[in-house]
Design a protein around this motif. Structure first.
Motif, short mmCIF file in Angstrom:
data_model
loop_
_atom_site.label_atom_id
_atom_site.label_comp_id
_atom_site.label_asym_id
_atom_site.label_seq_id
_atom_site.Cartn_x
_atom_site.Cartn_y
_atom_site.Cartn_z
N ARG A 1 0.85 -1.19 0.00
CA ARG A 1 0.00 0.00 0.00
C ARG A 1 0.88 1.24 0.00
O ARG A 1 1.93 1.30 0.64
CB ARG A 1 -0.92 0.03 1.23
N HIS A 2 0.44 2.28 -0.71
CA HIS A 2 1.26 3.48 -0.86
C HIS A 2 1.23 4.37 0.38
O HIS A 2 2.19 5.07 0.65
CB HIS A 2 0.78 4.29 -2.08
N CYS A 3 0.15 4.37 1.14
CA CYS A 3 0.03 5.32 2.24
C CYS A 3 0.93 4.99 3.42
O CYS A 3 1.68 5.83 3.90
CB CYS A 3 -1.42 5.42 2.68
N ASP A 4 0.89 3.75 3.91
CA ASP A 4 1.67 3.42 5.09
C ASP A 4 2.67 2.29 4.84
O ASP A 4 3.37 1.87 5.77
CB ASP A 4 0.75 3.03 6.25
N GLY A 5 2.71 1.78 3.64
CA GLY A 5 3.70 0.77 3.31
C GLY A 5 3.39 -0.63 3.79
O GLY A 5 4.22 -1.53 3.65
N GLN A 6 2.22 -0.86 4.37
CA GLN A 6 1.87 -2.21 4.84
C GLN A 6 1.47 -3.09 3.66
O GLN A 6 0.98 -2.62 2.64
CB GLN A 6 0.72 -2.13 5.84
N ASP A 7 1.66 -4.40 3.88
CA ASP A 7 1.23 -5.37 2.88
C ASP A 7 -0.28 -5.57 2.97
O ASP A 7 -0.81 -5.84 4.05
CB ASP A 7 1.93 -6.72 3.09
N CYS A 8 -0.95 -5.40 1.85
CA CYS A 8 -2.40 -5.55 1.80
C CYS A 8 -2.75 -6.86 1.08
O CYS A 8 -2.17 -7.17 0.03
CB CYS A 8 -3.02 -4.38 1.06
N LEU A 9 -3.65 -7.61 1.67
CA LEU A 9 -4.07 -8.88 1.09
C LEU A 9 -5.23 -8.65 0.12
O LEU A 9 -6.12 -7.85 0.39
CB LEU A 9 -4.52 -9.85 2.19
N TYR A 10 -5.22 -9.35 -1.00
CA TYR A 10 -6.32 -9.25 -1.95
C TYR A 10 -6.45 -10.57 -2.71
O TYR A 10 -5.51 -11.38 -2.77
CB TYR A 10 -6.12 -8.09 -2.92
N ILE A 11 -7.63 -10.79 -3.27
CA ILE A 11 -7.91 -12.01 -4.03
C ILE A 11 -7.85 -11.66 -5.52
O ILE A 11 -8.61 -10.81 -5.99
CB ILE A 11 -9.29 -12.58 -3.67
N PRO A 12 -6.97 -12.28 -6.29
CA PRO A 12 -6.78 -11.92 -7.70
C PRO A 12 -7.83 -12.53 -8.62
O PRO A 12 -7.51 -13.23 -9.58
CB PRO A 12 -5.38 -12.48 -8.00
N LEU A 13 -9.11 -12.27 -8.32
CA LEU A 13 -10.20 -12.77 -9.15
C LEU A 13 -11.16 -11.63 -9.43
O LEU A 13 -11.39 -10.79 -8.57
CB LEU A 13 -10.95 -13.90 -8.46
#
Length: 360
Positions: A336-348
């Motif tokens: 994520r660009h704002c705080d640099g944390q890894d964001c989870l998402y489903i690639p569908l």
């Protein structure tokens, strides 16, 4: 065989079994194979190759299907007596049912419903049946055609309850009853166990139509578990089936056109099917954790959500689920660009996600 030899063979089998279990546990290695690694051919290419396959025993199949024509008069008699016809057996029964309808049901109107399609509008079928019945009534009551035409409102504007009431013999708006009329209309349902009408609500509507006094139903099934769609009342009272084993051994050419091929790459529908297969092999808690990832969120927020829902008891448990998802490419991470944390998402895509939800 000597008793000692039998005991020795059993001992050898048991020893090899436990040895294999021990060796598998000692390696501690995890498979790096992914479902996406499978080399899947293009769907159009696979369908073209399948269309070039020659049908074997074509002459024998033709003779077998022709032999069923001797049953046409019996089937028509059973329909007139108020029964429904259910055809089962290996092979496509589409041409058989349509030949029966065009040959033996010429005196009554026939509506064909393709249950193998992904989406079927049952109300449109009921409207077509009501219009056919209305035409038959007008033909038999020529003296009161004008009155009937003025009194009856368009069937397309009526509710499903009004349509079934009319088909069941209730009064029309001009006060005349259809119950004493000997007219009936037929509906041919190809694959009544199809994916578009397999849910309970659709089957209840179909059984309600089949139980109407002026409707006769002829249907086919191809799934061995199809009878599980109905309860006792639906089978014996509403559908009132006469079962016929009529294997044709004909290919499902038309029916198969609307199903994604399991060996072909077909975009989001195939991705959804692949994801559903993986998820169905996991525990209910793991499936619930996957659903929690739908909105896309940082990993630390996901842990809090899962703890509140009592899905995981520790971060280690959550990490094991996420590792499983990532190994099968069901879940991915992005920065994520704002705080640099890894964001989870489903690639569908969204439509594939909805299909996955329905499957699990």
């Amino acid at each position: 065989m000597d008793v000692n030899d039998v005991e020795e063979d059993e001992f050898g089998f048991s020893r090899n079994y436990f040895l294999a279990k021990e060796l598998r546990g000692s390696t501690g290695k995890k498979s790096t194979r992914k479902l996406s690694d499978i080399d899947i051919v293009d769907e159009q290419e696979l369908r073209e190759a399948a269309s070039r396959i020659k049908i074997k025993h074509e002459k024998d199949i033709g003779l077998l299907v022709d032999s069923y024509k001797s049953l046409y008069s019996k089937w028509a008699f059973e329909l007139r007596c108020g029964f429904g016809l259910l055809m089962y057996g290996f092979g496509s029964k589409r041409s058989l049912l349509e030949d029966f309808a065009s040959s033996a049901l010429t005196d009554s109107g026939v509506v064909v419903m393709n249950g193998y399609l992904q989406s079927v509008n049952i109300k449109q079928v009921a409207i077509a049946l009501a219009e056919l019945l209305w035409d038959q009534m007008k033909a038999k009551r020529k003296t009161s055609i004008g009155g009937l035409q003025k009194a009856q409102q368009p069937f397309s504007s009526q509710s499903m309850e009004d349509l079934t009431a009319f088909l069941d013999g209730s009064q029309t708006e001009d006060g005349s009853e259809t119950k004493d009329c000997d007219c009936f209309v037929c509906v041919v349902v190809h694959n009544i166990d199809g994916p578009g009408i397999r849910e309970l609500e659709s089957q209840q509507y179909l059984s309600r139509l089949a139980s109407c006094s002026h409707v006769r139903m002829i249907a086919s099934i191809d799934n061995v578990n199809a009878p599980l769609l109905w309860d006792k009342k639906m089978v014996h009272t509403q559908f009132n089936w006469c079962w016929y084993h009529v294997p044709t051994f004909m290919p499902y050419k038309v029916e198969g056109m609307f199903f994604p091929l399991i060996l072909a790459s077909s975009g989001s529908s195939q991705n959804a099917k692949t994801a559903a297969i993986v998820l169905q092999s996991l525990t209910p808690n793991a499936q619930s954790v996957f659903k929690a990832c739908f909105s896309g969120m940082p990993a630390n927020e996901l842990y809090g959500v899962c703890r509140e829902r009592f899905l995981v008891s520790s971060q280690v448990t959550l990490d094991s689920h996420l590792t499983e998802f990532k190994d099968h490419e069901l879940v991915k991470t992005r920065r994520r660009h704002c705080d640099g944390q890894d964001c989870l998402y489903i690639p569908l895509p969204s439509d594939a996600l909805q299909k996955v939800l329905q499957e699990i």
